[in-house]
Design an enzyme around this catalytic site. Structure first.
Site, mmCIF file in Angstrom:
data_model
loop_
_atom_site.group_PDB
_atom_site.id
_atom_site.type_symbol
_atom_site.label_atom_id
_atom_site.label_comp_id
_atom_site.label_asym_id
_atom_site.label_seq_id
_atom_site.Cartn_x
_atom_site.Cartn_y
_atom_site.Cartn_z
ATOM 1 N N SER A 184 0.853 -1.180 0.000
ATOM 2 C CA SER A 184 0.000 0.000 0.000
ATOM 3 C C SER A 184 0.894 1.237 0.000
ATOM 4 O O SER A 184 2.020 1.198 -0.485
ATOM 5 C CB SER A 184 -0.960 -0.025 1.191
ATOM 6 O OG SER A 184 -1.893 1.033 1.104
ATOM 7 N N TYR A 196 -6.041 6.731 -6.775
ATOM 8 C CA TYR A 196 -4.943 6.053 -6.090
ATOM 9 C C TYR A 196 -5.253 5.902 -4.605
ATOM 10 O O TYR A 196 -5.024 4.850 -4.009
ATOM 11 C CB TYR A 196 -3.658 6.843 -6.297
ATOM 12 C CG TYR A 196 -2.412 6.158 -5.800
ATOM 13 C CD1 TYR A 196 -1.832 5.124 -6.522
ATOM 14 C CD2 TYR A 196 -1.798 6.553 -4.609
ATOM 15 C CE1 TYR A 196 -0.673 4.494 -6.077
ATOM 16 C CE2 TYR A 196 -0.643 5.938 -4.155
ATOM 17 C CZ TYR A 196 -0.087 4.910 -4.895
ATOM 18 O OH TYR A 196 1.062 4.293 -4.444
ATOM 19 N N LYS A 242 -5.561 2.288 -2.615
ATOM 20 C CA LYS A 242 -4.641 1.907 -1.545
ATOM 21 C C LYS A 242 -5.350 1.780 -0.198
ATOM 22 O O LYS A 242 -4.971 0.937 0.631
ATOM 23 C CB LYS A 242 -3.486 2.905 -1.466
ATOM 24 C CG LYS A 242 -2.566 2.864 -2.694
ATOM 25 C CD LYS A 242 -1.980 1.478 -2.921
ATOM 26 C CE LYS A 242 -0.965 1.462 -4.053
ATOM 27 N NZ LYS A 242 -0.365 0.122 -4.255
#
Length: 252
Positions: A137, A151, A155
């Site tokens: 991550s 994004y 994550k």
């Protein structure tokens, strides 16, 4: 004898960056490594008899199954570890500007592909009564103030998946952990296409951690060491953890 001696480990993103550093270090510790990447196989590892490679797009619907089948064909009916390292950045687009293309691709590579690979390896690990999965991550998996919305969502989602898998399979000897990486590695592309206003909003957070002018403060090899610790038996009681590899950036 290394601490990964004879372990069979799948590593995504193995052609460059953190993935390549991890594959190289795993081989040095005695592992048999099956690498996957969209890019060609790294020349530095091609002559190593304990390294096999599949050039493929992780988002192809049959890639996870093909990859695991190819790993079994190369190393036998055994997978001790899965290291989901491959990932892509977004263009810093916010919720009011992110395109479908950026959103879909980011979620497909960063979240869906790791889950689908887990789906393929968990039955093999369950049969063996052991296995370790490590997901990569980011600071963006812990904060909403370091990247774009796609994004960030991918994550955050990967951390949620990590915790879910850790709890669900803890009685079957399968562990799942994640690292949260903060580094400038991989920040390539046409920056003119990035959301400049969103980047400016994140700049104070970035500036608190790294000098943007000198690049990465954390080396790929340093990240690799944490990944290998988590996939190894050295961390046998670590499960469901998210370990920052960010030089204290997660403290802000």
């Amino acid at each position: 004898m290394g601490f990964l001696q004879d372990k069979v480990v799948i590593i995504t993103g193995a052609a460059a960056g953190i993935g390549l550093a991890t594959a190289t270090a795993a081989l040095d510790e005695g592992a048999r490594v099956f690498g996957i990447d969209l890019a060609p196989a790294p020349t530095s590892l091609q002559e190593n008899p304990n390294f096999e490679f599949l050039r493929a797009d992780l988002t192809d619907h049959d890639c996870p199954k093909r990859a695991v089948q190819a790993c079994i064909a190369a190393f036998g009916q055994r997978i001790d570890g899965l290291l989901n390292v491959a990932g892509i950045a977004d263009n810093y687009g916010s919720a009011d500007s992110v395109t479908d293309e950026v959103w879909d691709r980011c979620l497909a590579v960063n979240l869906a592909a790791p889950v689908k690979l887990m789906r393929e390896v968990i039955p093999i690990m369950r049969e063996a009564g052991k296995g370790s999965i490590v997901n990569t991550s980011s600071k963006a998996g812990l904060s909403g103030a370091s990247s774009g919305v796609a994004y960030t969502a991918s994550k955050h989602g990967l951390i949620g998946v990590t915790k879910n898998v850790a709890w669900r399979f803890k009685t079957e000897g399968i562990r799942c952990n994640a690292i949260s990486v903060a580094t400038e590695m991989g920040m390539t592309g046409d920056f003119s296409l990035w959301d400049q206003a969103a980047m400016e909003a994140m700049r104070p957070i970035h500036a608190a951690h790294m000098d943007m002018g000198i690049g990465a403060t954390i080396k790929a090899e340093e990240v690799a060491q944490t990944l290998l610790f988590l996939v190894s038996d050295l961390s046998r009681r670590v499960n469901g953890a998210v370990i920052p590899v960010d030089d204290a950036w997660s403290t802000i």
